[in-house]
Design a protein around this motif. Structure first.
Motif, PDB file in Angstrom:
ATOM      1  N   TYR A  12      80.475   7.081  56.612  1.00  0.00           N
ATOM      2  CA  TYR A  12      79.329   7.934  56.922  1.00  0.00           C
ATOM      3  C   TYR A  12      78.412   8.174  55.724  1.00  0.00           C
ATOM      4  O   TYR A  12      77.269   8.600  55.885  1.00  0.00           O
ATOM      5  CB  TYR A  12      79.782   9.281  57.500  1.00  0.00           C
ATOM      6  CG  TYR A  12      80.772  10.051  56.653  1.00  0.00           C
ATOM      7  CD1 TYR A  12      80.384  10.740  55.506  1.00  0.00           C
ATOM      8  CD2 TYR A  12      82.106  10.112  57.018  1.00  0.00           C
ATOM      9  CE1 TYR A  12      81.292  11.440  54.736  1.00  0.00           C
ATOM     10  CE2 TYR A  12      83.033  10.821  56.261  1.00  0.00           C
ATOM     11  CZ  TYR A  12      82.616  11.480  55.126  1.00  0.00           C
ATOM     12  OH  TYR A  12      83.527  12.186  54.370  1.00  0.00           O
ATOM     13  N   VAL A  13      78.890   7.925  54.520  1.00  0.00           N
ATOM     14  CA  VAL A  13      78.081   8.193  53.328  1.00  0.00           C
ATOM     15  C   VAL A  13      76.829   7.309  53.311  1.00  0.00           C
ATOM     16  O   VAL A  13      75.739   7.756  52.935  1.00  0.00           O
ATOM     17  CB  VAL A  13      78.906   7.986  52.048  1.00  0.00           C
ATOM     18  CG1 VAL A  13      78.020   8.101  50.807  1.00  0.00           C
ATOM     19  CG2 VAL A  13      80.039   9.000  51.984  1.00  0.00           C
ATOM     20  N   LYS A  14      76.962   6.081  53.754  1.00  0.00           N
ATOM     21  CA  LYS A  14      75.822   5.158  53.733  1.00  0.00           C
ATOM     22  C   LYS A  14      74.769   5.527  54.767  1.00  0.00           C
ATOM     23  O   LYS A  14      73.582   5.311  54.560  1.00  0.00           O
ATOM     24  CB  LYS A  14      76.308   3.738  53.973  1.00  0.00           C
ATOM     25  CG  LYS A  14      77.207   3.183  52.877  1.00  0.00           C
ATOM     26  CD  LYS A  14      77.634   1.763  53.187  1.00  0.00           C
ATOM     27  CE  LYS A  14      78.553   1.211  52.104  1.00  0.00           C
ATOM     28  NZ  LYS A  14      79.002  -0.177  52.403  1.00  0.00           N
ATOM     29  N   THR A  15      75.194   6.080  55.885  1.00  0.00           N
ATOM     30  CA  THR A  15      74.258   6.355  56.981  1.00  0.00           C
ATOM     31  C   THR A  15      73.609   7.721  56.878  1.00  0.00           C
ATOM     32  O   THR A  15      72.552   7.940  57.466  1.00  0.00           O
ATOM     33  CB  THR A  15      74.983   6.270  58.324  1.00  0.00           C
ATOM     34  OG1 THR A  15      75.970   7.324  58.404  1.00  0.00           O
ATOM     35  CG2 THR A  15      75.701   4.928  58.474  1.00  0.00           C
ATOM     36  N   ARG A  16      74.255   8.662  56.163  1.00  0.00           N
ATOM     37  CA  ARG A  16      73.804  10.058  56.091  1.00  0.00           C
ATOM     38  C   ARG A  16      73.789  10.720  57.468  1.00  0.00           C
ATOM     39  O   ARG A  16      73.166  11.751  57.672  1.00  0.00           O
ATOM     40  CB  ARG A  16      72.426  10.187  55.427  1.00  0.00           C
ATOM     41  CG  ARG A  16      72.428   9.821  53.957  1.00  0.00           C
ATOM     42  CD  ARG A  16      71.044  10.018  53.338  1.00  0.00           C
ATOM     43  NE  ARG A  16      70.633  11.409  53.363  1.00  0.00           N
ATOM     44  CZ  ARG A  16      70.959  12.314  52.460  1.00  0.00           C
ATOM     45  NH1 ARG A  16      71.734  11.979  51.437  1.00  0.00           N
ATOM     46  NH2 ARG A  16      70.535  13.564  52.550  1.00  0.00           N
ATOM     47  N   MET A  17      74.477  10.126  58.416  1.00  0.00           N
ATOM     48  CA  MET A  17      74.581  10.679  59.752  1.00  0.00           C
ATOM     49  C   MET A  17      75.972  11.280  59.937  1.00  0.00           C
ATOM     50  O   MET A  17      76.973  10.669  59.551  1.00  0.00           O
ATOM     51  CB  MET A  17      74.359   9.602  60.819  1.00  0.00           C
ATOM     52  CG  MET A  17      72.962   8.997  60.802  1.00  0.00           C
ATOM     53  SD  MET A  17      71.690  10.175  61.326  1.00  0.00           S
ATOM     54  CE  MET A  17      72.119  10.337  63.062  1.00  0.00           C
ATOM     55  N   ALA A  18      76.024  12.472  60.504  1.00  0.00           N
ATOM     56  CA  ALA A  18      77.315  13.085  60.791  1.00  0.00           C
ATOM     57  C   ALA A  18      77.926  12.402  62.010  1.00  0.00           C
ATOM     58  O   ALA A  18      77.333  12.407  63.083  1.00  0.00           O
ATOM     59  CB  ALA A  18      77.135  14.578  61.062  1.00  0.00           C
ATOM     60  N   PRO A  19      79.101  11.791  61.865  1.00  0.00           N
ATOM     61  CA  PRO A  19      79.675  11.040  62.979  1.00  0.00           C
ATOM     62  C   PRO A  19      80.251  11.895  64.089  1.00  0.00           C
ATOM     63  O   PRO A  19      80.600  11.381  65.143  1.00  0.00           O
ATOM     64  CB  PRO A  19      80.766  10.209  62.305  1.00  0.00           C
ATOM     65  CG  PRO A  19      81.154  10.997  61.100  1.00  0.00           C
ATOM     66  CD  PRO A  19      79.902  11.678  60.640  1.00  0.00           C
ATOM     67  N   GLY A  20      80.377  13.204  63.865  1.00  0.00           N
ATOM     68  CA  GLY A  20      80.969  14.059  64.882  1.00  0.00           C
ATOM     69  C   GLY A  20      82.476  13.889  64.938  1.00  0.00           C
ATOM     70  O   GLY A  20      83.112  13.433  63.989  1.00  0.00           O
ATOM     71  N   ILE A  21      83.072  14.243  66.060  1.00  0.00           N
ATOM     72  CA  ILE A  21      84.514  14.161  66.215  1.00  0.00           C
ATOM     73  C   ILE A  21      84.859  12.866  66.936  1.00  0.00           C
ATOM     74  O   ILE A  21      84.435  12.630  68.066  1.00  0.00           O
ATOM     75  CB  ILE A  21      85.059  15.377  66.983  1.00  0.00           C
ATOM     76  CG1 ILE A  21      84.807  16.648  66.152  1.00  0.00           C
ATOM     77  CG2 ILE A  21      86.541  15.233  67.279  1.00  0.00           C
ATOM     78  CD1 ILE A  21      85.284  17.920  66.810  1.00  0.00           C
ATOM     79  N   HIS A  49      90.877  20.272  63.773  1.00  0.00           N
ATOM     80  CA  HIS A  49      90.545  18.919  64.220  1.00  0.00           C
ATOM     81  C   HIS A  49      91.573  17.925  63.695  1.00  0.00           C
ATOM     82  O   HIS A  49      92.268  18.180  62.706  1.00  0.00           O
ATOM     83  CB  HIS A  49      89.156  18.525  63.707  1.00  0.00           C
ATOM     84  CG  HIS A  49      89.013  18.667  62.220  1.00  0.00           C
ATOM     85  ND1 HIS A  49      89.419  17.709  61.327  1.00  0.00           N
ATOM     86  CD2 HIS A  49      88.552  19.704  61.459  1.00  0.00           C
ATOM     87  CE1 HIS A  49      89.188  18.125  60.087  1.00  0.00           C
ATOM     88  NE2 HIS A  49      88.668  19.343  60.135  1.00  0.00           N
ATOM     89  N   GLY A  50      91.639  16.781  64.345  1.00  0.00           N
ATOM     90  CA  GLY A  50      92.422  15.692  63.807  1.00  0.00           C
ATOM     91  C   GLY A  50      91.818  15.205  62.505  1.00  0.00           C
ATOM     92  O   GLY A  50      90.621  15.296  62.287  1.00  0.00           O
ATOM     93  N   VAL A  51      92.678  14.701  61.617  1.00  0.00           N
ATOM     94  CA  VAL A  51      92.201  14.218  60.325  1.00  0.00           C
ATOM     95  C   VAL A  51      93.098  13.079  59.878  1.00  0.00           C
ATOM     96  O   VAL A  51      94.298  13.059  60.151  1.00  0.00           O
ATOM     97  CB  VAL A  51      92.190  15.356  59.279  1.00  0.00           C
ATOM     98  CG1 VAL A  51      93.612  15.846  58.980  1.00  0.00           C
ATOM     99  CG2 VAL A  51      91.474  14.938  58.005  1.00  0.00           C
TER     100      VAL A  51
END
Length: 308
Positions: free
Chosen positions: A93-102, A272-274
């Protein structure tokens, strides 16, 4: 193993999610972060939780507090984003700057995955313990972030919050009425503050996530009791975890203990799962609920709970 960890009294170890309205609040709204501005803050209204009223005695004037010495929380200045060496593996997600959600599907591990989860969780715990030793009147949360950032990268890991949906820092520091995910800034901690430090590291492709609440100087008995009951309810919830147990029993356990002491449970934030992903199924509710789902062997997830 069913995974959940804690070291010190903590308020919350979740990140995003609003199960109550069946939608996930975008990080841009949750943190009220605008990359073009110098100030960022966690946006929580005073009606969001009674925690503010507990700490600030229901004053109508936002700047008044019971002892007349401390003003209610206001965001400070944000320092530049700290660099991470190129050789350290970054979450996608660091490259996209988009929060991927759950992510859908639980985090269930083989033996190698369990070893990686233990390593990332161990490092997160070590970083958290050290960060707690820094808590004292006068230190800024940005200074805590600087130390946490350096310790994580020195151990070959990536600070998971950094760049998650544009999040600008390497650790979450939530002071007083900020329930969770506070952004480190230039505000110095004051005598009597309580601060939750939420550390997540990404090591060898696995996230280790933990948090704790620390006392800064001479903390009021009311705040100490709040943290004590929160820690007790967390411990009780962890103790019931085992393969086959229904997730809804976590919420009931936490809620029942809170009721004994007259506290409410903040419902807007979840566990949340992790594991290989930062946030995965299941969504772990911290209040009584009728959601389905059972724990399975070798699954890892967080339990976090906050009181009001």
């Amino acid at each position: 193993m069913v995974g959940a960890s804690s070291l010190q009294p903590r308020l919350l170890s979740s990140f995003v999610g609003d199960r109550l309205v069946q939608s996930r609040q975008p990080l841009a709204q949750l943190f009220h972060y605008n990359p073009g501005r110098k100030h960022v803050s966690m946006q929580l209204s005073k009606t969001f939780s009674g925690l503010t009223n507990l700490l600030f005695n229901r004053r109508n004037n936002l700047d008044e507090v019971p002892d007349g010495k401390r003003k209610s929380l206001r965001p400070g200045k944000l320092s530049p984003r700290r660099p991470v060496p190129n050789h350290i593996k970054r979450p996608p997600y660091v490259k996209t700057r988009m929060a991927p959600g759950i992510a859908s599907g639980p985090e269930v591990h083989d033996l190698k995955g369990i070893e990686h989860m233990r390593a990332s969780g161990r490092l997160a715990a070590q970083v958290l313990n050290y960060a707690g030793t820094l808590v004292k009147p006068g230190i800024t949360t940005d200074e805590i972030d600087e130390v946490v950032h350096q310790m994580i990268i020195d151990n070959g890991a990536y600070p998971s919050p950094l760049g998650y949906g544009g999040f600008p820092k390497s650790v979450c520091t939530s002071v007083n009425e900020c329930i969770c995910h506070g952004i480190p800034d230039s505000r110095p901690l004051q005598d009597g503050d309580i601060i939750n430090i939420d550390v997540t590291v990404y090591l060898n492709g696995y996230h280790g996530d933990t948090s704790a609440t620390f006392f800064c100087g001479d903390v009021s008995e009311e705040a100490r009791n709040l943290v004590k009951v929160t820690k007790e309810s967390l411990d009780k919830a962890i103790s019931i975890c085992a393969p086959g147990v229904e997730f809804k029993k976590i919420g009931k356990t936490i809620h029942d203990h809170a009721d004994k002491f007259g506290y409410g449970v903040v419902r807007q934030f979840v566990g949340h799962g992790v594991g290989r992903v930062f946030h995965a199924d299941p969504v772990v509710l911290h209040f009584r609920n009728n959601d389905g789902g059972r724990m399975v062997l070798n699954q890892t997830f967080t339990i976090g709970n906050s009181r009001c």
